[in-house]
Write a protein that holds these residues in place. Structure first.
Motif, PDB file in Angstrom:
ATOM      1  N   ASP A 150       0.813  -1.212   0.000  1.00 22.23           N
ATOM      2  CA  ASP A 150       0.000   0.000   0.000  1.00 22.23           C
ATOM      3  C   ASP A 150       0.848   1.265   0.000  1.00 22.23           C
ATOM      4  OD1 ASP A 150       1.016  -0.046   2.564  1.00 22.23           O
ATOM      5  OD2 ASP A 150      -0.897   0.324   3.561  1.00 22.23           O
ATOM      6  N   ALA A 151       2.182   1.112  -0.018  1.00 28.11           N
ATOM      7  CA  ALA A 151       3.052   2.280  -0.090  1.00 28.11           C
ATOM      8  C   ALA A 151       3.061   2.893  -1.484  1.00 28.11           C
ATOM      9  CB  ALA A 151       4.484   1.897   0.304  1.00 28.11           C
ATOM     10  N   HIS A 166       5.701  -4.946   7.097  1.00 25.18           N
ATOM     11  CA  HIS A 166       6.680  -3.928   7.434  1.00 25.18           C
ATOM     12  C   HIS A 166       8.090  -4.440   7.155  1.00 25.18           C
ATOM     13  CE1 HIS A 166       3.712  -1.904  10.472  1.00 25.18           C
ATOM     14  NE2 HIS A 166       3.243  -1.972   9.241  1.00 25.18           N
ATOM     15  N   LEU A 167       8.954  -3.529   6.759  1.00 21.81           N
ATOM     16  CA  LEU A 167      10.349  -3.873   6.512  1.00 21.81           C
ATOM     17  C   LEU A 167      11.202  -3.473   7.706  1.00 21.81           C
ATOM     18  CD1 LEU A 167      10.744  -2.677   2.792  1.00 21.81           C
ATOM     19  CD2 LEU A 167      10.327  -5.000   3.635  1.00 21.81           C
ATOM     20  N   GLY A 181      17.019   1.444  18.412  1.00 21.83           N
ATOM     21  CA  GLY A 181      15.776   0.724  18.160  1.00 21.83           C
ATOM     22  C   GLY A 181      15.169   1.003  16.808  1.00 21.83           C
ATOM     23  N   THR A 182      15.415   2.220  16.297  1.00 13.07           N
ATOM     24  CA  THR A 182      14.851   2.608  15.012  1.00 13.07           C
ATOM     25  C   THR A 182      15.911   3.348  14.200  1.00 13.07           C
ATOM     26  OG1 THR A 182      14.024   4.737  15.838  1.00 13.07           O
ATOM     27  CG2 THR A 182      12.533   2.835  15.984  1.00 13.07           C
ATOM     28  N   VAL A 183      15.665   3.446  12.909  1.00 14.04           N
ATOM     29  CA  VAL A 183      16.615   4.118  12.026  1.00 14.04           C
ATOM     30  C   VAL A 183      15.891   4.521  10.744  1.00 14.04           C
ATOM     31  CG1 VAL A 183      17.362   2.007  10.857  1.00 14.04           C
ATOM     32  CG2 VAL A 183      18.924   3.948  11.002  1.00 14.04           C
ATOM     33  N   ARG A 184      16.409   5.559  10.096  1.00 12.08           N
ATOM     34  CA  ARG A 184      15.913   5.951   8.778  1.00 12.08           C
ATOM     35  C   ARG A 184      16.941   5.532   7.743  1.00 12.08           C
ATOM     36  NH1 ARG A 184      11.492   9.215   9.387  1.00 12.08           N
ATOM     37  NH2 ARG A 184      11.442   9.581   7.145  1.00 12.08           N
ATOM     38  N   LEU A 185      16.478   5.135   6.581  1.00 13.71           N
ATOM     39  CA  LEU A 185      17.395   4.669   5.550  1.00 13.71           C
ATOM     40  C   LEU A 185      18.422   5.743   5.181  1.00 13.71           C
ATOM     41  CD1 LEU A 185      18.254   2.495   3.537  1.00 13.71           C
ATOM     42  CD2 LEU A 185      16.560   3.398   1.937  1.00 13.71           C
ATOM     43  N   ALA A 186      18.004   6.994   5.124  1.00 10.94           N
ATOM     44  CA  ALA A 186      18.916   8.068   4.730  1.00 10.94           C
ATOM     45  C   ALA A 186      20.113   8.175   5.669  1.00 10.94           C
ATOM     46  CB  ALA A 186      18.165   9.399   4.677  1.00 10.94           C
ATOM     47  N   ASP A 187      19.948   7.744   6.931  1.00 15.28           N
ATOM     48  CA  ASP A 187      21.023   7.876   7.919  1.00 15.28           C
ATOM     49  C   ASP A 187      22.082   6.788   7.797  1.00 15.28           C
ATOM     50  OD1 ASP A 187      19.691  10.084   8.964  1.00 15.28           O
ATOM     51  OD2 ASP A 187      18.588   8.876  10.427  1.00 15.28           O
ATOM     52  N   VAL A 188      21.827   5.758   7.021  1.00 11.15           N
ATOM     53  CA  VAL A 188      22.785   4.650   6.933  1.00 11.15           C
ATOM     54  C   VAL A 188      23.229   4.374   5.502  1.00 11.15           C
ATOM     55  CG1 VAL A 188      21.989   3.536   9.049  1.00 11.15           C
ATOM     56  CG2 VAL A 188      20.884   2.968   6.876  1.00 11.15           C
ATOM     57  N   LEU A 189      22.969   5.315   4.595  1.00 13.47           N
ATOM     58  CA  LEU A 189      23.312   5.085   3.191  1.00 13.47           C
ATOM     59  C   LEU A 189      24.817   4.995   2.961  1.00 13.47           C
ATOM     60  CD1 LEU A 189      20.708   7.276   1.259  1.00 13.47           C
ATOM     61  CD2 LEU A 189      20.811   4.786   1.462  1.00 13.47           C
ATOM     62  N   GLY A 190      25.605   5.480   3.906  1.00  8.05           N
ATOM     63  CA  GLY A 190      27.049   5.374   3.761  1.00  8.05           C
ATOM     64  C   GLY A 190      27.607   4.024   4.182  1.00  8.05           C
ATOM     65  N   ALA A 260      13.689  -1.191  13.582  1.00  5.92           N
ATOM     66  CA  ALA A 260      12.528  -0.770  12.803  1.00  5.92           C
ATOM     67  C   ALA A 260      12.923   0.383  11.886  1.00  5.92           C
ATOM     68  CB  ALA A 260      11.403  -0.321  13.734  1.00  5.92           C
ATOM     69  N   LEU A 261      12.478   0.339  10.655  1.00  3.97           N
ATOM     70  CA  LEU A 261      12.701   1.440   9.721  1.00  3.97           C
ATOM     71  C   LEU A 261      11.598   2.475   9.899  1.00  3.97           C
ATOM     72  CD1 LEU A 261      13.795  -0.449   6.478  1.00  3.97           C
ATOM     73  CD2 LEU A 261      15.104   1.336   7.643  1.00  3.97           C
ATOM     74  N   GLN A 262      11.984   3.725  10.104  1.00  7.01           N
ATOM     75  CA  GLN A 262      11.013   4.787  10.347  1.00  7.01           C
ATOM     76  C   GLN A 262      10.379   5.311   9.059  1.00  7.01           C
ATOM     77  OE1 GLN A 262      13.637   7.478  12.496  1.00  7.01           O
ATOM     78  NE2 GLN A 262      12.596   6.985  14.410  1.00  7.01           N
ATOM     79  N   ASP A 263      10.962   5.006   7.923  1.00  8.88           N
ATOM     80  CA  ASP A 263      10.457   5.524   6.658  1.00  8.88           C
ATOM     81  C   ASP A 263       9.031   5.035   6.390  1.00  8.88           C
ATOM     82  OD1 ASP A 263      13.209   6.540   5.225  1.00  8.88           O
ATOM     83  OD2 ASP A 263      13.519   4.729   6.444  1.00  8.88           O
TER      84      ASP A 263
END
Length: 303
Positions: A150-151, A166-167, A181-190, A260-263
Motif C-alpha cells: 500500500d506504499a 513492514h520492513l 531501536g529505530t533508524v531511517r534509511l537516509a542515515d545509513v546510506l554510507g 525498525a525502519l522509520q520511513d
C-alpha cells in the motif's frame, strides 16, 4: 480498423512505457517488428496515435482514445477466457497472479495451497514484480490482479489490505547501530549493505527508495535467499533490509540485531489490487475471495 489483440497489447505496452524500445521489450517483440506494427496501426487508423519526442513517445488524443478502448477489450478478453476455461469457478485453466517479493515468499504459499488443492485441473502462474509495475500492468489491462504494497499509489484501482508487511533493517551484533531501536534509511546510506539477487522485486523497491533518499546502496554482495542475506549480515558483511517476519524467523539462529525502519514506505501492508470486480474472470474472482477480497467494498485508491 483491422486491429488484433497483439496490436492492442503492443500499443498499450508502448503507451505505458513511454518508449517504443521499452514497449517492444515488454511485448516480447523485436524493435523493428514493433515499429512496423505501430506504423501499420497508425496507417489503418488514418490518424497519428503517438507523438514522437527526443526522449520517448506520448499518445495523442486519438492515441488516448485507442488506449482506453484497448484496455476494455483486453479486460473483456480475459473475462471471456476465464469463462471458457471453467464454468465452475476455478475448475480448469490458468490464473496469472502478480505479486511482490513478500507476497510470493510469505503470504501466498499457505493461503494458496488449500485453494489450489481443491482444483486439480487449475494451474496458477505466479509472476514476481515490484508493486509499481504490478499496478501499471493492471491499469493497462495487461494483468487482472496482483498483491502489492500500500506504499504505492494505485489511482482508480481497488486496494484491499490482507496482511502487514513492514520492513526492518538488520545489523551485525557488534555494529554501532545495534543498540538503537529505530533508524531511517537516509542515515545509513554510507554503510555497506547485503542485497538480494538482481531482478528481485523487493530489492528493486529498496534500491529505488535509497536513490530517492540521496544515493544508491553500496552492495558488497547479493544473495538469492533471505536466509543467505541474514547469514551474511550476521558475519559483519553489511547491513540488510528484509520483511520483519523474515528478520524474526532467522534472528535466533544468526544473532543479528533488528531495527525498525522509520520511513513511511517501509511500514507497509500487503493489499489485493484489481480494477472492476465484475470484469475479472471467474477463477480470479474465486481466488481473490479466498485470499480475503470483499467484492463491492469501496476501497478504490484515488491517490
Amino acid at each position: 480498423m483491422r486491429l488484433d489483440i497483439a496490436d492492442l497489447r503492443l500499443f498499450l505496452c508502448v503507451v505505458e512505457a513511454g518508449s517504443i524500445t521499452q514497449g517492444a521489450a515488454r511485448a516480447h517483440l523485436a524493435l523493428a517488428s514493433a515499429s512496423e506494427r505501430l506504423r501499420s496501426i497508425e496507417a489503418d487508423a488514418g490518424v497519428a496515435l503517438l507523438q514522437r519526442r527526443p526522449r520517448g513517445v506520448v499518445p495523442t488524443q486519438a492515441g488516448e482514445a485507442l488506449a482506453h478502448h484497448a484496455r476494455l477489450i483486453l479486460r473483456q478478453q480475459a473475462l471471456l477466457r476465464g469463462e471458457l476455461q471453467g464454468f465452475a469457478a476455478g475448475a480448469q485453466g490458468t490464473v496469472q497472479l502478480y505479486g511482490n517479493t513478500a507476497a510470493l515468499a510469505h503470504f501466498l504459499p499457505h493461503k494458496l495451497a488449500p485453494w489450489l488443492a481443491e482444483r486439480p485441473r487449475l494451474h496458477v502462474a505466479l509472476k514476481e514484480r515490484t508493486s509499481a509495475r504490478i499496478i501499471t500492468a493492471i491499469s493497462a489491462g495487461l494483468a487482472e490482479a496482483g498483491i502489492v504494497s500500500d506504499a504505492v499509489q494505485a489511482p482508480g484501482l481497488q486496494l484491499q489490505p490482507v496482511a502487514k508487511d513492514h520492513l526492518a533493517l538488520i545489523a551485525p551484533a557488534g555494529h554501532w547501530l545495534a543498540q538503537q531501536g529505530t533508524v531511517r534509511l537516509a542515515d545509513v546510506l554510507g554503510e555497506p549493505f547485503v542485497g538480494l539477487a538482481p531482478g528481485n522485486a523487493l530489492q528493486d523497491h529498496i534500491d529505488e527508495h535509497a536513490r530517492a533518499a540521496g544515493r544508491a546502496l553500496a552492495l558488497r554482495i547479493r544473495m538469492k535467499t533471505f536466509e543467505g542475506l541474514c547469514e551474511m549480515v550476521a558475519h559483519g558483511i553489511g547491513l540488510g533490509i528484509v520483511p520483519q517476519r523474515v528478520a524474526g524467523r532467522y534472528r535466533r539462529r544468526y544473532g543479528y540485531r533488528v531495527l525498525a525502519l522509520q520511513d513511511d514506505w517501509a511500514r507497509r501492508q500487503l493489499c489485493l489490487c484489481f480494477g472492476d470486480w465484475h470484469a475479472l474472470s471467474s477463477p480470479m474472482q474465486s481466488l481473490l475471495r479466498h485470499l480475503g477480497a470483499v467484492p463491492g467494498s469501496d476501497t478504490s485508491n484515488q491517490g
